[in-house]
Design an enzyme around this catalytic site. Structure first.
Site, PDB file in Angstrom:
ATOM      1  N   HIS A  91       0.822  -1.217   0.000  1.00  0.00           N
ATOM      2  CA  HIS A  91       0.000   0.000   0.000  1.00  0.00           C
ATOM      3  C   HIS A  91       0.856   1.268   0.000  1.00  0.00           C
ATOM      4  CE1 HIS A  91       0.045   0.053   4.568  1.00  0.00           C
ATOM      5  NE2 HIS A  91       0.003   1.351   4.351  1.00  0.00           N
ATOM      6  N   ASP A 227       1.025  -7.681   2.475  1.00  0.00           N
ATOM      7  CA  ASP A 227       1.165  -6.262   2.135  1.00  0.00           C
ATOM      8  C   ASP A 227       2.644  -5.859   1.983  1.00  0.00           C
ATOM      9  OD1 ASP A 227       0.863  -3.548   1.804  1.00  0.00           O
ATOM     10  OD2 ASP A 227      -0.544  -3.290   3.468  1.00  0.00           O
ATOM     11  N   SER A 661       3.969   2.305   8.457  1.00  0.00           N
ATOM     12  CA  SER A 661       3.762   1.294   7.430  1.00  0.00           C
ATOM     13  C   SER A 661       5.067   1.030   6.717  1.00  0.00           C
ATOM     14  CB  SER A 661       2.721   1.758   6.418  1.00  0.00           C
ATOM     15  OG  SER A 661       1.454   1.470   6.918  1.00  0.00           O
TER      16      SER A 661
END
Ligand code: ARG
Ligand code: GLU
Length: 729
Positions: A91, A227, A661
């Site tokens: 992402h 991810d 992230s």
């Protein structure tokens, strides 16, 4: 009496044992790497860490920090080979992957794997920043700042000092330097950085792995998302940062993470090293209450409406689904987080807990005359200001949410128009032309995914929401007229007027208006229904809301700064960590399960079996790639499985937030065990209030990443350049 004197020594001893033998805490905090030695090392070791603080952050020798980068300024990434191979989240690389995709070669759908360095995809604009050194420059920045200065005087003195400090900092010509404020302006740290601007896409799994579960599973545990995406940092011939060139060479890093093949077990020490964006740890109870009661509901309320409308259209039409998927995902990401945040703040009684802490603060400063005199007014003063802010933030958050351009996109168009008008007003035709050159490509991009009939619906529903939820006195005339005598469909009529006559809602009419030049554009805007409506709402914000809001906030900021000073003085033995501000931090904790609600306990590890349990053929969130199904059916996991099962994700009690992230999850020895990508929904209130019982971060297990690269994608050459280790053997 007798009883008491008998019990006292025992409870005293008990206390002693409880303190010394109590399970170690960890969990809360995003710590400054250069202070680990003095503040955290002992605790980290007691939790199982086998490294020293110096192994994590050192200026003089290679350390873990030399393998961690700020990825594009909004995520974190880590170097995992001696050839600059960089790992981050799917992402985080999403826009890059999308920008390299075409209908024929859709890397989002099919994934992408470069077979050699030559096939890696240059990505202009993408950068990776290393931290070379961090220095405490508080004394220099606050030099000459006095208590009796006005806020403006204070700021200008600080700005002057900041310039001097940055100019004098020792650095090489290819390095950058900046200073950031910590603890609400009580401390300042200087960062020397190196930014590499030739970063290329190396590999990505298809969305059905990298975004598996999409919005439904977002912020949710148990999770089954792979991810991750791979990039490579390129450097000039001298290994220094260089603009893109075909001659550039893969970076030889100062450090890279060995990759652990041994996975995690409950209780294992974990460390997350990255660039958390923003937290609000030292807010008083009144501010937390305001978030729960006013701010979050205001913005959730707006997004409830827009997400509902978008969802309806997306379900009805596959073309819309594609065009709106990314907008929907980003609106829903924060929306879902806020809902979890409110719930978590309530379930942990965060306001009550903060009130308890505040009571203790009063008692503590009450024992010291000087402190009491200096600080007893702070909390009452903040309470007064927050009460004044309450009605204003309600209106402000509704209006900024609606006008911001993510919900009603018309307001994005009107803000582009506004930029153009201002450029003309300020710098004439020449200024207008420059702004037009910047705006036209943006419009081109924008209109690809714009569907005017959906926006019309959004406008109608959200202007009605504004008209019925904001303080009536503040509404512009046009909306007050509508609400004064409400009739059904009134806002559709308004939308009809705005959308049918504005030139801004189609690319061709917008561009035509721009072609008229500054003078012509400005006069068209004087008559444009959408632009004029936007101005009337923006005026409410600029003239009636923002000035009061900013003034109150300025006062609050300075009291908040004193409050943090006061806390540090009142509790000299307590360890304080500074709120996140997009600078490099260390969080540490343990692999730990949690109980989200009565009688439910979550395990810490998910497996590929769970992917197959969630599998919905053809579904855009839960479809599974045939190759992955085949690998699952034949249990063809290579050396990456654990007791015959393929691990996918795990959770731990590391305190993280947006910006973390892509951060490396690191074991006790400094090896990579996973990458951070999310938090559990019940614990998203950790931005304001951390509670170790329910706050968990979610990581992709690095063995799943290796498995996907090797067995799924057949890109074993990438595994070859990594250093796989068996720390538990
Ligand atoms: N919740 C994660 C974060 O805040 C992941 C967001 C991306 N995924 C999504 N489905 N929107 O960034
Ligand atoms: N997904 C978030 C990010 O993009 C991290 C999750 C969080 O907010 O903790 O940084």
């Amino acid at each position: 009496m007798k009883k008491k004197s008998f019990l006292y020594p025992i409870s005293g001893m008990l206390m002693f044992f409880l303190i010394t033998l109590a399970p170690v805490f960890g969990g809360e905090g995003m710590w400054l790497p250069l202070l680990l030695k003095s503040l955290n090392e002992a605790e980290m070791k007691s939790m199982g860490m086998k490294m020293s603080a110096e192994d994590i952050y050192s200026v003089n020798k290679g350390s873990l920090k030399d393998a961690v980068v700020h990825f594009g300024g909004f995520c974190t990434g880590e170097v995992i080979s001696d050839q600059g191979l960089l790992l981050t989240n799917h992402h985080c690389g999403y826009d890059v992957i999308q920008s390299h995709s075409t209908l024929e070669r859709n890397y989002l759908v099919d994934g992408f794997w470069a077979k050699s360095n030559a096939e890696e995809l240059p990505t202009p604009g993408l950068f990776a920043t290393f931290i070379v050194r961090i220095d405490d420059v508080t004394k220099m920045v606050l030099n000459g700042v006095r208590k009796d200065m006005s806020p403006t005087e204070r700021q200008s003195r600080i700005d002057q000092n900041l310039k001097t400090v940055s100019n004098r900092a020792a650095k090489e010509s290819w390095q950058d330097v900046f200073v950031r404020s910590f603890f609400e302006g009580n401390q300042y740290y200087l960062f020397v950085t190196e930014t590499y601007r030739d970063v290329r896409l190396v590999g990505t799994p298809p969305e059905s792995i990298g975004k598996f579960g999409a919005d439904t599973d977002n912020w949710v545990w148990p999770r089954h998302t792979g991810d991750f995406a791979l990039f490579r940092i390129y450097a000039g011939p001298d290994n220094k940062p260089a603009e893109y060139s075909a001659q550039n060479k893969p970076l030889t890093p100062r450090h890279f993470f060995p990759v652990s093949m041994d996975g995690v077990a409950d209780g294992d020490f974990t460390l997350v090293f990255g660039f958390p964006g923003r937290t609000y740890q030292y807010l008083p109870s009144f501010a937390v209450a305001q978030t729960i009661d006013i701010i979050d509901p205001a913005r959730i309320g707006v997004r409830d409406i827009s997400l509902g409308i978008m969802d309806k259209h997306m379900r009805a039409n596959p073309d819309v689904r594609l065009a709106y998927a990314s907008k929907f995902a980003s609106l829903s990401n924060a929306w879902k987080k806020w809902i979890g945040e409110v719930q978590g703040l309530k379930s942990t009684q965060a306001v009550k807990e903060k009130e308890k802490q505040e009571k203790d603060f009063f008692q503590t400063i009450g024992r010291n005359k000087k402190q009491e005199e200096k600080y007893q007014h702070l909390l009452p003063e903040m309470e007064r200001l927050y009460r004044q802010l309450d009605p204003i933030v309600h209106d402000r958050f509704i209006l900024t949410e609606v006008l911001g351009g993510s919900n009603v996109e018309l307001f994005r168009l009107t803000s582009y128009a506004d930029r153009l008008v201002r450029a003309f007003n300020e710098n004439g035709e020449e200024g207008f032309r420059r702004m037009a050159d910047r705006t036209l490509p943006v419009l081109e991009d924008f209109f690809k995914d714009y569907r005017v009939e959906i926006d019309w619906d959004l406008f109608s529903a959200l202007t009605e929401h504004v008209a019925t939820h904001m303080t009536p006195d503040l509404l512009p005339d046009i909306l007050r007229d509508y609400t004064a005598s409400p009739t059904t469909g009134a806002f559709d009529v308004l939308a009809g007027k705005v959308y049918s006559s504005s030139v801004l809602v189609t690319q061709s009419t917008f561009e035509e208006a721009v072609m008229k030049g500054g003078e012509g554009f400005a006069s068209a805007m004087r008559l444009d229904s959408a632009y004029q409506f936007y101005l009337s709402l923006k005026q409410v914000l600029d003239q009636h809301i923002s000035p009061v809001y900013n003034e109150l906030n300025e006062q609050l900021n300075s009291i908040q700064r004193d409050y943090v000073t006061a806390l540090m003085e009142a509790y000299p033995k307590r360890r304080f960590w500074p709120d996140a501000n997009s600078t490099l931090r260390v969080s540490y904790g343990q692999v730990e399960s949690y109980t989200p609600r009565d009688a439910v306990q979550y395990n810490t590890q998910t497996y590929l079996d769970g992917v197959m349990e969630k599998y919905k053929p053809g579904d855009y969130e839960f479809d599974v790639h045939p190759r992955l199904i085949e690998l699952y059916m034949t249990r063809d996991y290579g050396p990456y499985s654990e007791n015959g099962k393929m691990p996918v994700c795990f959770i731990a009690s590391n305190h993280t937030t947006g910006g973390n992230s892509g951060s490396p999850a690191i074991d006790a020895h400094g090896n990579l065990i996973g990458i951070n990508f999310d938090r559990v929904w019940e614990g998203t209130m950790s931005d304001l209030y951390y509670d170790k019982s329910i706050c968990r971060n979610i990581m992709v297990d690095v063995r799943y990443i290796l498995f996907i690269i090797d067995k799924f994608a057949g890109a074993g050459h990438l595994i070859q350049e990594m250093k796989l280790v068996h720390p538990k053997a």
